[in-house]
Design an enzyme around this catalytic site. Sequence first.
Site, PDB file in Angstrom:
ATOM      1  N   TYR A 164       0.822  -1.219   0.000  1.00 16.88           N
ATOM      2  CA  TYR A 164       0.000   0.000   0.000  1.00 16.88           C
ATOM      3  C   TYR A 164       0.853   1.264   0.000  1.00 16.88           C
ATOM      4  CZ  TYR A 164      -3.615  -3.315   1.635  1.00 16.88           C
ATOM      5  OH  TYR A 164      -4.466  -4.384   1.787  1.00 16.88           O
TER       6      TYR A 164
ATOM      7  N   HIS B  40       0.115 -11.854   1.093  1.00 13.60           N
ATOM      8  CA  HIS B  40      -0.742 -10.909   0.388  1.00 13.60           C
ATOM      9  C   HIS B  40      -1.097 -11.402  -1.015  1.00 13.60           C
ATOM     10  CE1 HIS B  40      -1.583  -6.302  -0.047  1.00 13.60           C
ATOM     11  NE2 HIS B  40      -2.629  -7.054  -0.380  1.00 13.60           N
TER      12      HIS B  40
END
Length: 409
Positions: free
Chosen positions: A59, A127
Amino acid sequence: MGSLFPDRRPLHESIPPLILGTATFNTQYVPNPFDLPALSIVSRAFDLGVRAFDTSPYYGPSELILGDALAHLSLTQRHPRSSYFLITKAGRIAGDVFDYNPAWVRYSVLRSLERLHTSYLDLVYLHDVEFVSPSEVLTAVRELRRLRSEGIIRYVGISGYPVEKLCTLAEMVRRDTGEPLDAVLSYGHYTIQNTTLGADAMAQFDRAGVDVVLNASMLGMGLLTTRGADSGPLAAWHPSPEGLRKACQDLVPVAVDASEKLEVVAIRWALDNWARVGASRGSRNSGLPAGGRVGVSVMGISSVAELEETCRVFNSVIEGLESETPNIEQTERRQWSLDRRQKIQGVVEKMWAVLGQWKDYSWSSPEPGFVNARKPEEIGVTPDDGILTKHAAKSSVTVKVDELPVLAV
């Protein structure tokens, strides 16, 4: 090496039911994430009883921004590290770059410790596991568990988009390692547009022994908003097809006709229904009868106002789950919550009719023909930035992490 967490409880007894997600602290959602009032958001979250925060190195600057906020003196004086639950991820480097090699996973986790100003992480996911092979996932899970045995992380999970893939990998991990995953994070699959993460999926996770299943992206990563996914930074990367984007925008007038906003309907419906559907794999909540469980949700927040509204809605949802009581004020709040649930359900059923073929539609992840841009010779190669050396020099000490408080409701 002995674990630093000898008293480690099941995850559902530690994780709060509402988590502040910081994927929004990223250029994918806002032009300049450093302009966000991150300290004010995190500080207000504590004031409202939120005790869990989710981020990822994928992110953009999210880990740095969240870490600096949590390390601010105004917060550390009131909220010691043991008083909140901290979550990050590993394995995804960029949009088309993945590295699940144990060396990279270890480096990524240790780098997250630095960015988040902490000596341990409560939960780490691999992830977006659908982008790599099952064998890579299995190897990376084992590395996370080695880090767990060293006291660097407490719980291990996986995250991703395709629900069936998450179920299959969870079953594989239990079968091949003899130990189930602590957590699975699914996003975009329990919303007013897509309810794939429903009873059937939960039954599969139950068979796989997964302790907690979390629901994220209640707004479909911006699809289920008044402005939609075709405006702002979202337009450049959102994976939804044009037909789905248009169908979601057609929901806006349905909400307006009911004197509502699409975002409000979407968040209320997802929080309210996931609290129930996700309860079997949810968080223990002392405010419910017999310490019942409630589905765990991750809320994406980019302003204090959004945070306050989402927390208000969640608290109302919990009130609707409480047992009947002779207390008149509590009874009125409970009834208001149940009445609100009924109204929102009626609006959503009209929205389902509008969605038509796009109801429960999921886009392909990864897209056909996807190739990992991480070159074979780069897999497992870590930067010479001193992070691995620094942590290798640290000696192990046994500590006892205080019991995390349950989110105030």
